[in-house]
Structure formats: structure tokens, C-alpha cells
Design an enzyme around this catalytic site. Sequence first.
Site, mmCIF file in Angstrom:
data_model
loop_
_atom_site.group_PDB
_atom_site.id
_atom_site.type_symbol
_atom_site.label_atom_id
_atom_site.label_comp_id
_atom_site.label_asym_id
_atom_site.label_seq_id
_atom_site.Cartn_x
_atom_site.Cartn_y
_atom_site.Cartn_z
ATOM 1 N N ASP A 184 -13.391 -2.742 -10.897
ATOM 2 C CA ASP A 184 -12.727 -3.685 -10.009
ATOM 3 C C ASP A 184 -12.397 -4.913 -10.833
ATOM 4 O OD1 ASP A 184 -11.965 -4.804 -7.320
ATOM 5 O OD2 ASP A 184 -13.440 -6.288 -7.966
ATOM 6 N N GLU A 268 -7.737 0.066 -10.345
ATOM 7 C CA GLU A 268 -6.813 -0.095 -9.234
ATOM 8 C C GLU A 268 -5.386 -0.171 -9.767
ATOM 9 O OE1 GLU A 268 -9.004 -2.871 -6.089
ATOM 10 O OE2 GLU A 268 -9.071 -3.540 -8.170
ATOM 11 N N ASP A 349 -17.601 -7.388 -5.310
ATOM 12 C CA ASP A 349 -16.824 -6.722 -6.359
ATOM 13 C C ASP A 349 -17.438 -5.380 -6.759
ATOM 14 O OD1 ASP A 349 -15.201 -8.910 -6.289
ATOM 15 O OD2 ASP A 349 -16.035 -9.841 -8.105
#
Length: 392
Positions: A184, A268, A349
Site C-alpha cells: 500500500d 495498487e 495502511d
Amino acid sequence: MFKYRLYPSAKQELRLVNQFKICKETYNTLLDLNKKLRVTRKFDLNGLVMDLKCANPLLAKKVHSQVLQNVSDRLSKAFDNFFERLKLREQGVKVKAGFPRFKSKVTSLTFPQNNGAFKFISDKKLKISKVGVLPIVLHRVPRGKIKTLTVKREKSGKWFAVFSCEVEPEQSVPLGERSSVGLDLGLETFAYLSDGEFVSNPRFFRKGEVKIRRAQRRLSRKKKGSRNRSKQRVRLARTHERIGNQRSDFVHKTSNDLVSRYETIFVEDLKVKNMIKNKRLSKSIGDVSWRGFVDSLSYKAVMSGGQVIKVSPKNTSKTCSKCGFVKEELSLQDRQFVCGGCGFVVHRDLNAAINVFRVGMGGAEFTPVGHSVRPLFSGAVVDEAGTIYNET
Ligand SMILES: [Zn+2]
């Protein structure tokens, strides 16, 4: 074998076609020389190529030496096959002997990996010796260690790069979670790893920005055309350069470290992530150089036989990584994720990183986007302690 579209420019295409021609001529010359010299072994044919290069220095200038070597390898292979068939005939098998023939055309070049004949500049650009930097579309990532690259033009006129890879025996074993990780990328912390580790945000980026702004202000105050102004301009350029160096240093160190420890890294998809995030944050996002980092990570992974898989960041922050409960609202101030479903409390996170990992592994409620690589196994589960294990 991994095959990808290549998009050479007109100039590069010309260079490639010219090299095809040279390879064809070299192949035919070697075959012709065979009539007098009777050389068929790989070693001797390679020696002949050396002689040809000495006689014609232009040859070495236009075609990578290993590509020419590959031409003689191809011919020796043709001879090997020929001798094999002769043996079969002696044993009474009905096959044509098929002495190697002259080639009317060559439409591919083969480069070995071991001497820098080609390399990835990014995950979108492939640099090939004596050809240039070619755009490439890596729709999936090559697995294993890259052994050779073959550049070829198909009848359709389309160009392709074909990588032959050596997959280590242990790599073909399904990967456990130890060699895969979800990432992340955050604002407060640069990156959180799904196994609980994190990479701190390099604050010097911020400090550097202040320095640049100060230098810029000073520049604008100097009189146009003055010596002080040109001096200040040099100072500003130096500040930019220093900060750029710090940034790329950080990006390289971090990506090297991750690639050396994890074979599969889920991140991501930033295109989507930036759309979701607040516009006000765009400065900070640029600050931490996410994009440059993911690019660096991607091509380093490719070169070392690993892979970076982009997953949809949709709801990765809002979903409980333990039970799948999706929160309605999660403000940026909430540093902890507190699940309304099961009561699971976890760093915000880390929760997102675990979700990225789950999505990458084929988590049921999400579909991976970007690189369409098949998930390695499905059903990754997080237990009470927040440890991830494989359900199957
Ligand atoms: Zn929950």
C-alpha cells in the site's frame, strides 16, 4: 516462451531488416564455405564467423556479435539434424537426408542475455544493441530468468519480441505467501507491506521542495540579464539536480530491496488510485514519486524473474482485511481501521496492504486489473493475529 508486441520506429525497422539481410548472407556464406572447408561443428563455424568479421569490419559494426554467432549456431544445428537423419537412414528408417539449404530470407534475430545485448529501460521500453530503444507492451510478465531474446517480424508485418526463459525448478512450485507481498503506497508512510513491514516516507523530499521554492523566489528577485541572476539560475538547477538524485537513489534502493526479497509484488493501480484520492493530495503524491517507484519496481522484477501485478485499489482502504466488511466512510484522519463487522483493529495502511495482497491472490470480491496474470493461489486468509496463510 513469452511473446510481446514491439513497435519499432521506421528507422529501427530499417536497421532490423538490414540485419536480417546480413544474417541471411552470413548463413549462406557459411554454408557455401562448407563445400570447400567441410566444417559443420559449432565451434568451427563460430571461428569462421570471426574470420568473416575480420575480413569485413562493417559486419561487426552493423550486427551485434552474438547475433552473428547465433547464425552459425543455427547452421550447426541444421547440420546436426542432417547427420541425425543420416543415422536414421542407416538404421533403415525412411527419411529424406535433407542437406541444409541456402536461405532465401531471415526474419528473426536472436540475442543472448549474458552480455547486455538487450535490457529493459522501463516496463514499457526495451533497449536492443545496434537497434535502439523500442516500445514494448508487456501484457504479462515473463516468468523465470530470461535466456534469450528473439526479435521477429511476422508475415502480417507485426513485430514481436520473444523471450525464452529458464524457470528454476523451485519457481515452478506454487509460491507461498513468503515470496509474495501486497503493497500500500501511502502519504504518511511511503509503503506498507502486507506482512507488517513498512518503508518510511523520505521527508527530505519535502525539505528539498522548500529549498527549490526558496531558490526560485530568489531568482525572480534578481534583475533580468544580471550576473547575479545567471548565478542564481545555476544554483536553482543544482538544487533540482541534487533533489532528483536523492529521489532516484531512494527509489532504486527501495525497489532493489523489495525485488530481492519478494518474487511477486502486488501494487495498487495508480491510475485508478489517483482518481479516487483527493485532489489536494496530488502534490504529496508527486512528492513521494509513486509512479517512478512502481516503474522501477516493475522492470527490476522482470529482470530478476519476478513480477509486479497491479490490482484495483477500489475499496482496499474501506474493506476489513479479516472479514470483508466494507465501511461506509473512512476519513483520512483515521489512522486505525476499526471493523464494524468483526471488531478487528489494524493500522489503516496495513489493512489496505493486506487487501491489495488478497485482491492480487484472487480475492473473491475483487477482480485484478492491469497485468492479467493468473493469481497464484486463491483463498489467502488472515487469522486473528493478522497473519496471512493459505486456506488450501
Ligand atoms: Zn471485519
